[in-house]
Design a protein around this motif. Structure first.
Motif, PDB file in Angstrom:
ATOM      1  N   UNK A 118       0.818  -1.216   0.000  1.00 15.21           N
ATOM      2  CA  UNK A 118       0.000   0.000   0.000  1.00 15.21           C
ATOM      3  C   UNK A 118       0.850   1.263   0.000  1.00 15.21           C
ATOM      4  N   UNK A 119       1.946   1.263   0.756  1.00 18.31           N
ATOM      5  CA  UNK A 119       2.788   2.446   0.841  1.00 18.31           C
ATOM      6  C   UNK A 119       3.319   2.841  -0.540  1.00 18.31           C
ATOM      7  N   UNK A 120       3.727   1.839  -1.323  1.00 21.46           N
ATOM      8  CA  UNK A 120       4.244   2.110  -2.662  1.00 21.46           C
ATOM      9  C   UNK A 120       3.155   2.671  -3.565  1.00 21.46           C
ATOM     10  N   UNK A 121       1.964   2.117  -3.488  1.00 18.53           N
ATOM     11  CA  UNK A 121       0.853   2.614  -4.293  1.00 18.53           C
ATOM     12  C   UNK A 121       0.559   4.078  -3.984  1.00 18.53           C
ATOM     13  N   UNK A 122       0.418   4.396  -2.709  1.00 19.79           N
ATOM     14  CA  UNK A 122       0.085   5.773  -2.332  1.00 19.79           C
ATOM     15  C   UNK A 122       1.200   6.743  -2.708  1.00 19.79           C
ATOM     16  N   UNK A 123       2.445   6.290  -2.612  1.00 19.83           N
ATOM     17  CA  UNK A 123       3.567   7.137  -3.010  1.00 19.83           C
ATOM     18  C   UNK A 123       3.489   7.475  -4.504  1.00 19.83           C
ATOM     19  N   UNK A 124       3.128   6.509  -5.330  1.00 16.80           N
ATOM     20  CA  UNK A 124       3.020   6.746  -6.764  1.00 16.80           C
ATOM     21  C   UNK A 124       1.829   7.650  -7.097  1.00 16.80           C
ATOM     22  N   UNK A 125       0.722   7.498  -6.374  1.00 17.23           N
ATOM     23  CA  UNK A 125      -0.428   8.385  -6.607  1.00 17.23           C
ATOM     24  C   UNK A 125      -0.034   9.836  -6.297  1.00 17.23           C
ATOM     25  N   UNK A 126       0.712   9.989  -5.220  1.00 15.68           N
ATOM     26  CA  UNK A 126       1.150  11.336  -4.803  1.00 15.68           C
ATOM     27  C   UNK A 126       2.091  11.930  -5.852  1.00 15.68           C
ATOM     28  N   UNK A 127       3.015  11.125  -6.361  1.00 13.61           N
ATOM     29  CA  UNK A 127       3.963  11.629  -7.350  1.00 13.61           C
ATOM     30  C   UNK A 127       3.268  11.989  -8.660  1.00 13.61           C
ATOM     31  N   UNK A 128       2.287  11.193  -9.071  1.00 12.83           N
ATOM     32  CA  UNK A 128       1.518  11.560 -10.257  1.00 12.83           C
ATOM     33  C   UNK A 128       0.830  12.903 -10.036  1.00 12.83           C
ATOM     34  N   UNK A 129       0.170  13.054  -8.890  1.00 16.66           N
ATOM     35  CA  UNK A 129      -0.555  14.294  -8.591  1.00 16.66           C
ATOM     36  C   UNK A 129       0.383  15.493  -8.507  1.00 16.66           C
ATOM     37  N   UNK A 130       1.627  15.254  -8.100  1.00 14.94           N
ATOM     38  CA  UNK A 130       2.605  16.335  -7.984  1.00 14.94           C
ATOM     39  C   UNK A 130       3.296  16.661  -9.303  1.00 14.94           C
ATOM     40  N   UNK A 131       2.898  15.961 -10.367  1.00 10.40           N
ATOM     41  CA  UNK A 131       3.413  16.305 -11.687  1.00 10.40           C
ATOM     42  C   UNK A 131       4.685  15.614 -12.104  1.00 10.40           C
ATOM     43  N   UNK A 132       5.077  14.539 -11.419  1.00 10.36           N
ATOM     44  CA  UNK A 132       6.277  13.802 -11.795  1.00 10.36           C
ATOM     45  C   UNK A 132       5.998  13.031 -13.089  1.00 10.36           C
ATOM     46  N   UNK A 133       6.630  13.455 -14.177  1.00 11.81           N
ATOM     47  CA  UNK A 133       6.335  12.892 -15.502  1.00 11.81           C
ATOM     48  C   UNK A 133       6.651  11.398 -15.596  1.00 11.81           C
ATOM     49  N   UNK A 134       7.555  10.900 -14.795  1.00  8.79           N
ATOM     50  CA  UNK A 134       7.850   9.463 -14.828  1.00  8.79           C
ATOM     51  C   UNK A 134       6.593   8.648 -14.571  1.00  8.79           C
ATOM     52  N   UNK A 135       5.695   9.184 -13.756  1.00  6.93           N
ATOM     53  CA  UNK A 135       4.486   8.445 -13.373  1.00  6.93           C
ATOM     54  C   UNK A 135       3.297   8.753 -14.279  1.00  6.93           C
ATOM     55  N   UNK A 136       3.488   9.595 -15.279  1.00 10.43           N
ATOM     56  CA  UNK A 136       2.419   9.911 -16.228  1.00 10.43           C
ATOM     57  C   UNK A 136       2.375   8.912 -17.380  1.00 10.43           C
ATOM     58  N   UNK A 137       3.420   8.101 -17.538  1.00 10.68           N
ATOM     59  CA  UNK A 137       3.458   7.021 -18.525  1.00 10.68           C
ATOM     60  C   UNK A 137       3.120   7.490 -19.936  1.00 10.68           C
ATOM     61  N   UNK A 138       3.721   8.594 -20.320  1.00  8.56           N
ATOM     62  CA  UNK A 138       3.559   9.066 -21.684  1.00  8.56           C
ATOM     63  C   UNK A 138       2.309   9.860 -21.952  1.00  8.56           C
TER      64      UNK A 138
END
Length: 259
Positions: free
Chosen positions: A26-46
């Motif tokens: 769960x911790x990893x999932x929530x961390x990735x949701x936060x990074x997407x919301x913060x605009x980290x392009x790595x997590x936008x997947x193109x």
């Protein structure tokens, strides 16, 4: 391999941990949701998500709908994917594959998880070719991310240092689509993929269906917006790639591509 019923497939997904209690915490999932919301392009997947997903809670709400994360208070430990939602998405993917077969469309397959999903993609490619579809053969000599974009068993993958790499990058898909255009070849009618391969194809206006893990929210957000046609929730790298075989057989059967 016998074709499993829906109920039997659900049981298989649970036993194999393709769904149900998955490996991603769960911790990893929530961390990735936060990074997407913060605009980290790595997590936008193109994808180009703009300012539409800047609230982590909006991302969490989509994930609750798309793969069953339904307890915002759950912040750590085991996470799960609802196998019923996995099969629902497989049925939606099957409908798009059936449409491709009926129209003998041009289809491109690609994966950022060659150690797990290349065989699943390859089996679908073979089934569509048998129905008269044009399975895209990528141009030779494509370069991206300091490596090469190559193709095995009809599936585009990223190669670097004589090894096939796990990648989230959209650049290999850019290389393919730009390479096809340079040769005067038509773009695919459909892309079947995952990670940045699927996201970038969808962003460039191509019908895109694919698979995504519970720590990769971008493709689910894109499906909610209508940019991705279908995103199937699953663990995209279980310990034995053969565990995906019953799922692939179910998909092909639902699409009318067996026999």
């Amino acid at each position: 391999m016998p074709i499993l019923s829906r109920d039997a497939l659900v049981e298989h997904l649970l036993r194999s941990r393709i769904a149900g209690d998955v490996a991603t915490p769960r911790e990893n999932n929530l961390d990735h949701y936060r990074k997407l919301a913060n605009g980290d392009r790595h997590y936008w997947l193109g994808l180009e998500l703009g300012d539409r997903w800047t609230d982590e809670q909006d991302v969490l709400a989509v994930m609750a709908e798309r793969w069953g994360v339904d307890d915002p208070a759950h912040r750590a430990g085991q996470d799960t994917i609802d196998p019923e939602l996995t099969v629902d998405a497989l049925d939606r993917m099957a409908a798009r594959l059936k449409e491709a077969a009926a129209g003998r469309q041009r289809v491109l397959f690609a994966t950022g998880h060659p150690g797990a999903l290349i065989d699943a993609h390859s089996r679908v490619a073979a089934a569509l070719r048998a129905q008269g579809c044009d399975i895209v053969r990528i141009p030779g000599g494509l370069v991206a991310d300091e490596g090469y974009v190559v193709q095995f068993a009809d599936v585009a993958v990223f190669e670097r240092g004589a090894s096939l790499w796990h990648t989230h990058s959209p650049e290999p898909m850019n290389a393919i689509l730009d390479g096809l255009a340079l040769l005067g070849e038509a773009a695919p009618d459909l892309v079947v993929a995952d990670h940045g391969w699927a996201g970038r194809a969808a962003q460039r206006g191509i019908d895109s269906v694919g698979y995504a893990d519970c720590n990769d929210p971008a493709l689910f957000c894109a499906e909610a917006e209508g940019t991705m046609k279908v995103t199937v929730p699953l663990d995209d790298h279980v310990v034995d790639p053969r565990f995906y075989e019953p799922m692939t057989a179910y998909l092909l059967n639902a699409a009318g591509l067996l026999g």
